[in-house]
Write a protein that holds these residues in place. Structure first.
Motif, PDB file in Angstrom:
ATOM      1  N   PHE A 638      12.875  12.099   9.326  1.00  0.00           N
ATOM      2  CA  PHE A 638      12.863  13.553   9.167  1.00  0.00           C
ATOM      3  C   PHE A 638      14.059  14.068   8.381  1.00  0.00           C
ATOM      4  N   THR A 639      15.027  13.211   8.127  1.00  0.00           N
ATOM      5  CA  THR A 639      16.089  13.549   7.176  1.00  0.00           C
ATOM      6  C   THR A 639      15.809  12.905   5.824  1.00  0.00           C
ATOM      7  N   GLY A 640      15.417  11.655   5.842  1.00  0.00           N
ATOM      8  CA  GLY A 640      15.290  10.886   4.611  1.00  0.00           C
ATOM      9  C   GLY A 640      14.138  11.297   3.719  1.00  0.00           C
ATOM     10  N   ILE A 641      12.970  11.618   4.290  1.00  0.00           N
ATOM     11  CA  ILE A 641      11.814  11.974   3.461  1.00  0.00           C
ATOM     12  C   ILE A 641      12.060  13.265   2.681  1.00  0.00           C
ATOM     13  N   PRO A 642      12.481  14.360   3.330  1.00  0.00           N
ATOM     14  CA  PRO A 642      12.798  15.559   2.526  1.00  0.00           C
ATOM     15  C   PRO A 642      13.899  15.299   1.501  1.00  0.00           C
ATOM     16  N   LEU A 643      14.917  14.521   1.892  1.00  0.00           N
ATOM     17  CA  LEU A 643      16.006  14.226   0.964  1.00  0.00           C
ATOM     18  C   LEU A 643      15.483  13.442  -0.238  1.00  0.00           C
ATOM     19  N   LEU A 644      14.610  12.469   0.004  1.00  0.00           N
ATOM     20  CA  LEU A 644      14.040  11.673  -1.082  1.00  0.00           C
ATOM     21  C   LEU A 644      13.257  12.553  -2.055  1.00  0.00           C
ATOM     22  N   ILE A 645      12.501  13.505  -1.509  1.00  0.00           N
ATOM     23  CA  ILE A 645      11.725  14.408  -2.372  1.00  0.00           C
ATOM     24  C   ILE A 645      12.658  15.253  -3.241  1.00  0.00           C
ATOM     25  N   PHE A 646      13.733  15.756  -2.652  1.00  0.00           N
ATOM     26  CA  PHE A 646      14.686  16.547  -3.428  1.00  0.00           C
ATOM     27  C   PHE A 646      15.380  15.680  -4.488  1.00  0.00           C
ATOM     28  N   LEU A 647      15.664  14.429  -4.152  1.00  0.00           N
ATOM     29  CA  LEU A 647      16.273  13.538  -5.135  1.00  0.00           C
ATOM     30  C   LEU A 647      15.333  13.308  -6.320  1.00  0.00           C
ATOM     31  N   ILE A 648      14.054  13.140  -6.039  1.00  0.00           N
ATOM     32  CA  ILE A 648      13.075  12.946  -7.112  1.00  0.00           C
ATOM     33  C   ILE A 648      12.992  14.189  -7.985  1.00  0.00           C
ATOM     34  N   LEU A 649      12.918  15.355  -7.353  1.00  0.00           N
ATOM     35  CA  LEU A 649      12.840  16.601  -8.115  1.00  0.00           C
ATOM     36  C   LEU A 649      14.079  16.814  -8.981  1.00  0.00           C
ATOM     37  N   SER A 650      15.238  16.413  -8.451  1.00  0.00           N
ATOM     38  CA  SER A 650      16.481  16.646  -9.198  1.00  0.00           C
ATOM     39  C   SER A 650      16.626  15.716 -10.393  1.00  0.00           C
ATOM     40  N   THR A 651      15.725  14.732 -10.536  1.00  0.00           N
ATOM     41  CA  THR A 651      15.783  13.874 -11.730  1.00  0.00           C
ATOM     42  C   THR A 651      15.246  14.588 -12.962  1.00  0.00           C
ATOM     43  N   PHE A 652      14.500  15.705 -12.752  1.00  0.00           N
ATOM     44  CA  PHE A 652      13.981  16.422 -13.931  1.00  0.00           C
ATOM     45  C   PHE A 652      14.100  17.938 -13.812  1.00  0.00           C
ATOM     46  N   ASP A 653      14.713  18.433 -12.717  1.00  0.00           N
ATOM     47  CA  ASP A 653      14.830  19.880 -12.550  1.00  0.00           C
ATOM     48  C   ASP A 653      16.186  20.212 -11.948  1.00  0.00           C
TER      49      ASP A 653
END
Length: 865
Positions: A638-653
Motif C-alpha cells: 500500500f506504499t509501494g504500488i502508489p509510489l511505483l505508479i508515481f515513479l513511472i509517471l515522473s519518467t515522462f511528466d
C-alpha cells in the motif's frame, strides 16, 4: 493465608458492618483470607466498629495518624499483610465483594501480576453516579491511559502480588495508588482487567474534592516525567509574575514609541525570558539545575521559548485583528498562554526530574502528546489569521459556484468550504475549518490504524509524525483537496487492514464509504484500489475475499457515492475525466524522477525519506510469524504500488509537489514503530532514531516561524520573498483603488482580468468581498485555458468597457500562452505598470497591471453590455 484484603477507611462507620458482613458471607474459607482495615483518623466511630469485628473474625485494624492519604494507608496495610496476594477495595460497597474470587484467583494461580476491577472494560459499568462524577472519572482515566495501557487506571478495586509494592516510589501520594503501581512496573507486569459494576455509595459522603483532583493531576504529570510539585509551581508562578511585569512594561513602552506589534511583543518576551531563565534555573527548578551553564539545557530553553513566542504572536494577532482588543490589553492573555507553554516545556523538557524519569517509551508518549497539542493550537490560532494562498481562494470560488463536480477536481473540497463558510462566515477560518477538522479525523484514523498494527505507543508516535511532517501539517491547515484526501486515505487504509488482515466482514462497509468519500476528494485515492487488488492477488489469505460478495458491495457503495462526479461528467462531455487522462499523455515529455525524489524528501523531511527507504528496501523483520509477514506485506504494497505508479509517471511528466503526500500514510506506523525500538543495532536505524528529535523541533519551528512571519512579520526580515503569491488582501485593496479611479474617469465599470490560469482572479474575488464588487475574469478571455473559469465565464465577446489586466509577473501582461501579443486584442492599451503593496508602511510585494479602453478580441463580434 491465601490472600489479604486491604480496606482504607475515613469516616465509614455506616458502611463497615455491611461490607464485612458481605465479605464473610461469601462461600470462602474464613481461614484463607484476612481483612486489614487501615483507618485514616476517622472521627465518626469507624475504628470502634472495626474493633468489634476483630474479636471474632480475621479482621485487623491499623490506625494511622497525621494527614489522611490513601496511598500511605494502603502501603501500611500491605506492610502488615500475611499473604503474598493483596486485594484493595473501598469500604463504601461501591466495589462488588462477590467478584473478589474472580479478582484474586489469577494472582493465586500466578497467571497475572495485577488484576484490575474495571468500570470501562467491555461489560463494566457504573450505577447511580451523577453526570459530573462520570465526566471527572472519564477524564481522569483518559489522561492516565496516555501513559499506561489499561482502560481503568484510576480504579480502587484491584489485586496484585505483594512484592510489587516495593517498586512504588517513596514519593507516592494521593488517591490513585493503582496508577503508581502500574507506572512502577514500566510496562513489564502481566495485567488482567475484569469488568465490574461500580455502584455509588448508599451511606456516608464521598471524600473526592477539587484538591484531590489537583493532587491526581500533579502526580500524573510527575509520573510522566515532569518536574512538577507545589514548590516548583509556586516558585515558577512568582518568577512568572515578575516576567509578566517586565514583558508588559517593555511591550507597552515600545507600542507608545510607535514600534510595530511584532517588534514590541518579541522584544518584551525576550526581556522577560532572560530574567525568567536565570531565576527558574537558579531557584524555581534549582534541584534540577547545575551551577554551571549547560548548553544542552540552555538550547532546550531557547527551543521552548521560541515556540511559545511564535504561538503567542498568533494569539496576540487574533485578539487584536479579529477580536479588536487594544494591543495593550491583549498582551496579557497572550502572556498567560505563553506562560503555560513555557511552564510545561520547562517541567518536561528543559528541567525534567532526572531522578524520576520514566521509560523511553513513556517519554516518547508524553512528547507525542505535547507536540500534537502544540500543532493543533498552532493550526487553530493561525488558520483564521494567515491569508489564503491562491489555491485555497480558487477552491473557495468552487463553493461560490456549487455543482455536482468540477473540471479539475471532484467536489468534496467545495462542499467542505461551502459548509465551513456557511457556519463561520466568508473568511479565512470559515474556508479552513474543514481542513482543520479533516486533520483531526486523519489523526484519529491513523491512531486506530497504527494501534491495530503495533500498539498504543507506536500509534501515538505515528500521530505525532503526521502532525509534524510537512505533508501532514499542510493538509491539516490548508483547505485544498489534499485535506479531505488525507483523511479519507487513512480511513480507507484502516478499513482495508481490518478487512484484509483481520478478516472483519463489517470493515467492507466502512471501506466502501471511505473510498467513495476519498475519490470525491481527489481521483488519486483510486491508487489504493489498485494496491488492494495487488495485495489480494499476492496474499493467499486475502485472496479468499475474491469469492465473497463483500468487496463487490463495497465497490458498488463507493461508486454510488462517486455518482455526482459521473453525472457531472456526463452532462459536460466527460470533461474532467478527459482532462485527467490527457494531461498524462501530453506530447511535452519531461524526465522528472529526480524532481519527484526531491519533492518526497521535502514532504517527508530527509530523515523521514531515509526511514521510509530503509523500511521499504532494507528492513527485514522476523517473518516466522504469519501475522507479522502479512503486516509487512500490507505496508509494502500500500506504499509501494502508489509510489511505483508515481515513479513511472515522473519518467515522462513533471510531478506536482504534493503528489505523493498521502501514500506515506501506510508506512508512517512502521516508521513510528522503528523510532521506539532499542534493540536494533544496525547503524542506519540507530542514526535515524537519534535524528528524529532535532527533525521534529526544526519542523515545528519552521511552521511557527512562517505563520508568525506572514501574519505579524519578523523584525529585520523583509516580505519580498512572498512577492508573487501572497498578501492578496492588501493587493486587492490597491486594485480596488485603481478600479474606482478608472470607473470615475470613464463612467464605465471596468473588467478586471487576472492574468494567470486562475490564481489572480480567485484571490481578487475572495478579498474583494468587503470592497467595491469588481467584475473579475480570468485569462481565458484571451484564449488561454483557465480551468473552471472556462465554465464560469466562457464568453469571449469584445467590449468597449475598460479592461484592467492584473498579474504577478510582467510577462503575464504581454502575451498569452500561445505567444500572441495581448496588445493586439486590446483597444488603446497602456504600458505595463506596477504598484508596490505595503502594510503599515512596510513593503510587501509588487502587483503588475495594464489598462486598456476595451477588448477587441481575435474576431469581430457583438459588444458586451
Amino acid at each position: 493465608m491465601q490472600f489479604s484484603i486491604i480496606v482504607p477507611t475515613l469516616n465509614e462507620s455506616q458502611n463497615i458492618d455491611l461490607l464485612l458482613t458481605r465479605l464473610f458471607a461469601l462461600h470462602l474459607d474464613p481461614g484463607n483470607f484476612e481483612v486489614i482495615i487501615v483507618d485514616d483518623n476517622s472521627t465518626d466511630g469507624t475504628p470502634e466498629k472495626v474493633r468489634i469485628w476483630t474479636s471474632h473474625a480475621n479482621v485487623h485494624l491499623i490506625e494511622r495518624r497525621g494527614k489522611p492519604d490513601l496511598t500511605a494507608s494502603i502501603l501500611a496495610g500491605v506492610a502488615a499483610a500475611h499473604s503474598n496476594a493483596i486485594v484493595v477495595m473501598d469500604a463504601d460497597l461501591s466495589h462488588p465483594p462477590e467478584q473478589l474470587l474472580t479478582m484474586v484467583t489469577p494472582i493465586l494461580d500466578n497467571n497475572y501480576d495485577v488484576v484490575i476491577g474495571s468500570r470501562y472494560k467491555a461489560g463494566g459499568s457504573t450505577e447511580n453516579w451523577p453526570l459530573y462524577r462520570h465526566c471527572l472519572s472519564r477524564i481522569g482515566g483518559w489522561l492516565a491511559r496516555s501513559i499506561c495501557d489499561v482502560s481503568d487506571a484510576t480504579s480502587g478495586f484491584f489485586a496484585f502480588r505483594r512484592e510489587l509494592s516495593a517498586h512504588i516510589s517513596d514519593k507516592a501520594y494521593g488517591y490513585k495508588i493503582l496508577l503508581e503501581l502500574l507506572m512502577a512496573g514500566q510496562g513489564k507486569y502481566r495485567i488482567l482487567e475484569v469488568p465490574i459494576c461500580f455502584r455509588d455509595r448508599m451511606h456516608g459522603t464521598s471524600k473526592l474534592s477539587i484538591s484531590h483532583q489537583w493532587a491526581y493531576l500533579q502526580r500524573l504529570m510527575i509520573l510522566a516525567g515532569g518536574a512538577i510539585n507545589v514548590n516548583t509551581a509556586g516558585r515558577f508562578a512568582l518568577v512568572g509574575l515578575l516576567g509578566v511585569f517586565i514583558d508588559a512594561f517593555v511591550f507597552q513602552w515600545l507600542i507608545n514609541q510607535a514600534a510595530g506589534l511584532a517588534t514590541a511583543h518579541i522584544l518584551g518576551f525576550l526581556a522577560a525570558a532572560t530574567v525568567n531563565y536565570a531565576l527558574n534555573s537558579k531557584w524555581a527548578f534549582r534541584q534540577h539545575h547545575t551551577d554551571c551553564l549547560k548548553w544542552n539545557q540552555f538550547a532546550r530553553f531557547l527551543t521552548v521559548g521560541a515556540l511559545a513566542l511564535l504561538l503567542r504572536g498568533g494569539i496576540l494577532a487574533l485578539l487584536v485583528y479579529v477580536g479588536h482588543i487594544p494591543a495593550t490589553i491583549a498582551i496579557y492573555p497572550a502572556i498567560i498562554a505563553t506562560a503555560i507553554v513555557n511552564y510545561f516545556g520547562a517541567a518536561f523538557y528543559v528541567f525534567p526530574d532526572k531522578s524520576n524519569l520514566p521509560s523511553v517509551d513513556i517519554r516518547w508518549r508524553v512528547a507525542s502528546i505535547g507536540i500534537v497539542i502544540f500543532i493543533i493550537l498552532l493550526r487553530l490560532v493561525y488558520s483564521g489569521l494567515a491569508q489564503l494562498i491562491p489555491d485555497e481562494a480558487y477552491y473557495w470560488n468552487y463553493a461560490q459556484h456549487m455543482d455536482l463536480s468540477f473540471f479539475d477536481h471532484p467536489p468534496m473540497v467545495a462542499w467542505l468550504i461551502w459548509l465551513g463558510t456557511g457556519i463561520m462566515g466568508q473568511n479565512e477560518f470559515g474556508v479552513r475549518i474543514g481542513a482543520f477538522l479533516c486533520g483531526l479525523v486523519a489523526m484519529g484514523y491513523l491512531y486506530a490504524f497504527a494501534y491495530n498494527l503495533y500498539g498504543k505507543s507506536t500509534a501515538m508516535r505515528a500521530v505525532m509524525l503526521l502532525a509534524v511532517l510537512p505533508f501532514g501539517f499542510s493538509s491539516g491547515l490548508l483547505m485544498i483537496p489534499d485535506a479531505p484526501l488525507v483523511a479519507a486515505w487513512i480511513a480507507t487504509l484502516y478499513y482495508m487492514e481490518r478487512a484484509l488482515i483481520n478478516g472483519r466482514n463489517s470493515a467492507w462497509l466502512g471501506m466502501g464509504i471511505a473510498f467513495g468519500l476519498g475519490i470525491l476528494s481527489k481521483y488519486t485515492l483510486g491508487l489504493l484500489g489498485i494496491a488492494a487488488l495487488v495485495f489480494v492477488i499476492i496474499d493467499p489469505t486475502a485472496r479468499r475475499w475474491m469469492k465473497r460478495p463483500h468487496p463487490y458491495l463495497a465497490a458498488i457503495l463507493a461508486l454510488l457515492l462517486f455518482s455526482p462526479v459521473i453525472i457531472w461528467n456526463i452532462e459536460n462531455n466527460w470533461a474532467s475525466f478527459l482532462f485527467q487522462s490527457t494531461r498524462l499523455l501530453a506530447d511535452d515529455y519531461h524526465f522528472s524522477v529526480h524532481y519527484l525524489i526531491l519533492h518526497i524528501i521535502i514532504m517527508l523531511t530527509p530523515v523521514g525519506f531515509f526511514a521510509a527507504a530503509f523500511i521499504l528496501f532494507s528492513y527485514n523483520p522476523n517473518t516466522q510469524d504469519q501475522y507479522e509477514h502479512r503486516r509487512r506485506l500490507f505496508v509494502q504494497i500500500f506504499t509501494g504500488i502508489p509510489l511505483l505508479i508515481f515513479l513511472i509517471l515522473s519518467t515522462f511528466d513533471l510531478p506536482r509537489f504534493h503528489w505523493t503526500g498521502p501514500i506515506w500514510l501506510a508506512i508512517l506506523p512502521t516508521i513510528a514503530w522503528m523510532i521506539g525500538q532499542t534493540g536494533d543495532m544496525r547503524v542506519l536505524s540507530s542514526y535515524l532514531r537519534k535524528a528524529w528529535q532535532p527533525t521534529l523541533i526544526i519542523c515545528m519551528f519552521i511552521y511557527a516561524f512562517i505563520l508568525h512571519y506572514v501574519v505579524l512579520g519578523i523584525p529585520g526580515i523583509p516580505y519580498q520573498i512572498f512577492a508573487e503569491h501572497y498578501f492578496w488582501r492588501e493587493a486587492t485593496i490597491e486594485i480596488e483603488r485603481i478600479v474606482e479611479t478608472v470607473q470615475h474617469q470613464t463612467g464605465k465599470k471596468p473588467i478586471v482580468v487576472g492574468m494567470s490560469k486562475w490564481s489572480v482572479a480567485s484571490a481578487l474575488s475572495f478579498y474583494n468581498q468587503n470592497g467595491s464588487h469588481m467584475d473579475i475574469r480570468s485569462r481565458n478571455m484571451f484564449g488561454d485555458s483557465a480551468a473552471m473559469y472556462d465554465f464560469w465565464f466562457p464568453s469571449q465577446q469584445p467590449t468597449n468597457r475598460p479592461i484592467i489586466l492584473v498579474g504577478m509577473k510582467r510577462h503575464q501582461l504581454e502575451r498569452n500562452q500561445a505567444g500572441d501579443d495581448l496588445s493586439q486584442m486590446l483597444d488603446q492599451p497602456d504600458l505595463i505598470q506596477y504598484r508596490m503593496i505595503d502594510k503599515h508602511g512596510i513593503p510587501l510585494r509588487r502587483v503588475y497591471y495594464r489598462m486598456a479602453q476595451g477588448f477587441t478580441g481575435k474576431i469581430e463580434a457583438h459588444s458586451l453590455n
